[in-house]
Design a protein around this motif. Structure first.
Motif, PDB file in Angstrom:
ATOM      1  N   LEU A   7      37.532  58.449  22.659  1.00 35.20           N
ATOM      2  CA  LEU A   7      36.482  58.393  21.636  1.00 35.20           C
ATOM      3  C   LEU A   7      35.622  57.141  21.816  1.00 35.20           C
ATOM      4  CD1 LEU A   7      35.234  59.664  19.091  1.00 35.20           C
ATOM      5  CD2 LEU A   7      36.844  58.329  17.722  1.00 35.20           C
ATOM      6  N   ILE A  36      19.261  57.231  20.709  1.00 33.74           N
ATOM      7  CA  ILE A  36      19.993  58.442  21.111  1.00 33.74           C
ATOM      8  C   ILE A  36      19.616  58.857  22.536  1.00 33.74           C
ATOM      9  CG2 ILE A  36      20.217  60.928  20.654  1.00 33.74           C
ATOM     10  CD1 ILE A  36      19.890  60.174  17.632  1.00 33.74           C
ATOM     11  N   LEU A  37      18.345  58.809  22.850  1.00 35.49           N
ATOM     12  CA  LEU A  37      17.920  59.259  24.185  1.00 35.49           C
ATOM     13  C   LEU A  37      18.224  58.237  25.277  1.00 35.49           C
ATOM     14  CD1 LEU A  37      14.458  60.963  23.497  1.00 35.49           C
ATOM     15  CD2 LEU A  37      16.645  62.097  23.947  1.00 35.49           C
ATOM     16  N   ASN A  38      17.951  56.953  24.999  1.00 33.08           N
ATOM     17  CA  ASN A  38      17.992  55.957  26.069  1.00 33.08           C
ATOM     18  C   ASN A  38      19.136  54.953  26.002  1.00 33.08           C
ATOM     19  OD1 ASN A  38      15.465  56.991  27.033  1.00 33.08           O
ATOM     20  ND2 ASN A  38      14.498  55.933  25.316  1.00 33.08           N
ATOM     21  N   GLY A  39      19.786  54.852  24.847  1.00 36.35           N
ATOM     22  CA  GLY A  39      20.835  53.849  24.727  1.00 36.35           C
ATOM     23  C   GLY A  39      20.271  52.445  24.673  1.00 36.35           C
ATOM     24  N   ILE A  59      33.352  57.528  24.831  1.00 41.33           N
ATOM     25  CA  ILE A  59      32.201  58.420  24.586  1.00 41.33           C
ATOM     26  C   ILE A  59      31.136  57.682  23.762  1.00 41.33           C
ATOM     27  CG2 ILE A  59      31.433  60.542  23.429  1.00 41.33           C
ATOM     28  CD1 ILE A  59      34.262  61.704  24.089  1.00 41.33           C
ATOM     29  N   TYR A  60      31.577  56.992  22.709  1.00 45.95           N
ATOM     30  CA  TYR A  60      30.627  56.229  21.887  1.00 45.95           C
ATOM     31  C   TYR A  60      29.916  55.168  22.725  1.00 45.95           C
ATOM     32  CZ  TYR A  60      32.153  58.124  17.345  1.00 45.95           C
ATOM     33  OH  TYR A  60      32.402  58.919  16.274  1.00 45.95           O
ATOM     34  N   ASP A 103      29.408  55.090  25.923  1.00 48.94           N
ATOM     35  CA  ASP A 103      28.496  55.731  26.871  1.00 48.94           C
ATOM     36  C   ASP A 103      27.204  56.121  26.142  1.00 48.94           C
ATOM     37  OD1 ASP A 103      27.399  57.032  29.034  1.00 48.94           O
ATOM     38  OD2 ASP A 103      28.568  58.854  28.784  1.00 48.94           O
ATOM     39  N   LEU A 104      27.372  56.705  24.955  1.00 51.41           N
ATOM     40  CA  LEU A 104      26.199  57.111  24.160  1.00 51.41           C
ATOM     41  C   LEU A 104      25.365  55.888  23.770  1.00 51.41           C
ATOM     42  CD1 LEU A 104      24.596  59.197  22.473  1.00 51.41           C
ATOM     43  CD2 LEU A 104      26.327  58.995  20.686  1.00 51.41           C
ATOM     44  N   ILE A 105      26.039  54.846  23.287  1.00 51.24           N
ATOM     45  CA  ILE A 105      25.330  53.649  22.827  1.00 51.24           C
ATOM     46  C   ILE A 105      24.619  52.955  23.991  1.00 51.24           C
ATOM     47  CG2 ILE A 105      25.679  51.305  21.910  1.00 51.24           C
ATOM     48  CD1 ILE A 105      27.995  52.560  20.209  1.00 51.24           C
ATOM     49  N   LEU A 106      25.280  52.855  25.119  1.00 49.20           N
ATOM     50  CA  LEU A 106      24.680  52.136  26.243  1.00 49.20           C
ATOM     51  C   LEU A 106      23.617  52.959  26.970  1.00 49.20           C
ATOM     52  CD1 LEU A 106      27.754  50.312  27.867  1.00 49.20           C
ATOM     53  CD2 LEU A 106      25.955  49.292  26.447  1.00 49.20           C
ATOM     54  N   ASN A 107      23.930  54.243  27.204  1.00 46.17           N
ATOM     55  CA  ASN A 107      23.062  55.028  28.098  1.00 46.17           C
ATOM     56  C   ASN A 107      22.225  56.108  27.417  1.00 46.17           C
ATOM     57  OD1 ASN A 107      24.254  53.667  30.364  1.00 46.17           O
ATOM     58  ND2 ASN A 107      26.062  54.940  30.006  1.00 46.17           N
ATOM     59  N   GLY A 108      22.566  56.473  26.191  1.00 45.45           N
ATOM     60  CA  GLY A 108      21.834  57.556  25.543  1.00 45.45           C
ATOM     61  C   GLY A 108      22.166  58.899  26.170  1.00 45.45           C
ATOM     62  N   ILE A 109      21.487  59.941  25.693  1.00 42.60           N
ATOM     63  CA  ILE A 109      21.839  61.278  26.170  1.00 42.60           C
ATOM     64  C   ILE A 109      20.824  61.849  27.161  1.00 42.60           C
ATOM     65  CG2 ILE A 109      23.057  61.789  24.004  1.00 42.60           C
ATOM     66  CD1 ILE A 109      20.767  63.608  23.180  1.00 42.60           C
TER      67      ILE A 109
END
Lengths: 192, 192
Positions: free
Chosen positions: B173, A181-184, B176-177, B179-185
């Motif tokens: 969608l 979640i934090l780093n991908g 966004i997924y 981006d979240l999966i690759l880079n995290g938050i």
């Protein structure tokens, strides 16, 4: 007795499904009469609603404690909230599976109430996400509603496959999720 | 007729649940006799199995095409596979919800077969993840099994809340997924 009825019903609903479990099945398992059941619950639906409510209300209460902790960062709050959900698999796994699968057997008013609780839990996470963005802990162009749907989907889905007594400990699972979640998953091109 | 029985049954199973839908309900909706139903299917269970198989086999076929494309990166394959699942919500949303909810009504041999297909889909993603790690596209200390469980949970869960005709487009969608999966938050501390 009320607690026993709830416990045995969760087992039966989990194994046979809500529709196929009769009140007779429930009282037979405990060894009491139908009268005992009806002393505590008006119907099988009321019992199901009770299971739902207990489960989600407890989660909301624990969520509130974590969110109100002034001494920890948004990242740490997210970490503890994910831990909260994962930890619950062991204690409430069956009841959560029943919750997710049988919600359509509730009547409309009940569904509205349960959905309200679920939304509260989700919206609290969205608020946390937005606070984290404001504080510069999380990236600032993220759509918090969809991201939280995504995170909750990922974590909640563990109820269907994760075995708390298996090889991966709860702590390990939470830390893998938090890392994702934090780093991908993308490799950092600078460090390679 | 076979296709119509399948289509109407998916609608009914989605609305009323598998247990509460009788073969009589199905044939009444179409306006044929039970004989017609039994000409195509031995039982309601066989019909449910058919729905499951069609859905997952089609997904596996499309997955294979994407995985065998030699001209795209692992990241792009992941992107397309997530798009594949999201795109299917519109076309197969109901059948997928039925699939996930009613799997316990299948008998043991059928469950084993369905689970084999599901595992194939998941293992193919794990292999892709590992290939991406080898190629330096993904971080190298990730546990691919858990990460893929997480990603699939997140993406599959969309079947329960995402409305393809709503404000967020399928493309949005997926992006966004991804981006979240690759880079995290987590905010990038260097760029802030």
């Amino acid at each position: 007795m009320r607690g026993r009825i709830i416990k045995e019903s969760i087992d039966l609903f989990d194994k046979k499904g809500f529709s196929k479990t009769s009140i007779q099945d429930i009282v037979d398992t405990i060894g009491v009469t139908k009268g005992t059941f009806y002393y505590y619950f008006k119907s099988k639906q009321e019992l199901l609603m009770d299971i739902h409510q207990n489960y989600i209300k407890e989660l909301l209460k624990e969520q509130e404690v974590i969110l109100n902790d002034e001494y920890i960062s948004c990242k740490e709050k997210m970490n503890r909230l994910i831990h909260l959900i994962i930890k619950n698999i062991k204690v409430h796994g069956k009841s959560a599976r029943v919750f997710n699968r049988e919600v359509r057997h509730l009547d409309e008013t009940q569904v509205l109430l349960v959905n309200k609780y679920r939304k509260d839990f989700r919206f609290n996470l969205e608020k946390l996400m937005e606070e984290g963005i404001e504080r510069g802990e999380f990236r600032n162009h993220l759509r918090s509603d969809i991201v939280i749907f995504g995170i909750l989907g990922m974590v909640n889905r563990s109820y269907n496959w994760y075995n708390p007594d298996g090889k991966v400990s709860e702590e390990e699972l939470v830390s893998i999720y938090m890392d994702l979640i934090l780093n991908g998953i993308k490799a950092d091109t600078n460090s390679q």
